[in-house]
Design an enzyme around this catalytic site. Sequence first.
Site, PDB file in Angstrom:
ATOM      1  CB  CYS A 234      -0.937   0.007   1.212  1.00  8.72           C
ATOM      2  SG  CYS A 234      -2.141  -1.334   1.225  1.00  8.72           S
TER       3      CYS A 234
ATOM      4  CB  CYS B 275      -5.971  -9.726   3.074  1.00  7.02           C
ATOM      5  SG  CYS B 275      -6.943 -11.142   2.520  1.00  7.02           S
TER       6      CYS B 275
END
Length: 335
Positions: A142, A153
């Site tokens: 991210c 995930c």
Amino acid sequence: MALSRGLRCCQRVFSWIPVLIIACVVLWSYYAYVFELCLFTLTNTLEKVAYLLVFHVCFVMFSWTYWKSIFTPPASPCKKFQLSYSDKQRYEMEERPDAQKQILVEIAKKLPIFSRAQSGAIRFCDRCQVLKPDRCHHCSVCETCVLKMDHHCPWVNNCVGFANYKFFLLFLSYSMLYCVFIAATVFQYFLKFWVGDLPNGPAKFHVLFLMFVALMFFVSLMFLFGYHCWLVAKNRSTLEAFSAPVFVNGPDRSGFNVGTRRNLQQVFGEDRRLWFVPVFTSQGNGHYFPLKNRTSDSHNPLLANEDMWEESDDGSEEGSLAEDQDPSVTIEMEE
């Protein structure tokens, strides 16, 4: 530069493949259950209506929680944990390492930070230019620091952390319920197709395959859901289960464990009527978590009244209290 941007773009596109796989399986299961089983195979009208009603409730809750898990942005540290423009200028212009550390110590002592790096140093992210709050970690996928990060995930293409951990747990629970309901209601027709009591046709393949897929996903989800239930009861994240958080007195896996009831309330909130609804009810703001050893809180006047540590509307530093500097505190740059 252009090559790296192209690679990042490809990475973002490919990261959606697991989500698309799940979406295709779920859409197929909807068609197989609603049309091939309920509409084309069942003959009892009452049974057909009951199955369709309960199935759609499970399907809606599953889809809702999955959507929230995917599209809830990861929570990042607020600007109180970021270096201000003046602090950043001071830090970059200072050439002496000890003086740079002192600048960061002055910033850190105004914040509710108790966890340390493995070396005992205050955790600082040089990529995001923030002092990391307790339980915060940098996600390389991210490309940001995530509050109370549990893990990244691929099946939701998102970081699971403070902002969406409740949604992720509900997604696991409603996924299990979805699979259990399908397997339980399909089982008798699975046996009839298997022994030949029902005629061969397109519905046979869908019903047989639906049974196997539901059981396969249920078994895998059961272990994952059980593991996360254990983590919630102990108030640990997946990262903390593998690497114990470090405090001034050393590592402690149970450093944030304040009892099962309070641990559950931190994730699901105090109103039990909303525990199973995918709306955000988690306690706090993700920057501070009560410690098992309450004496740690009493040493920090800032945390004696947590309401004082709130960011004002105009973005000022009002409410930040300073405490005596701990000469043993050091700073470590972390990737």
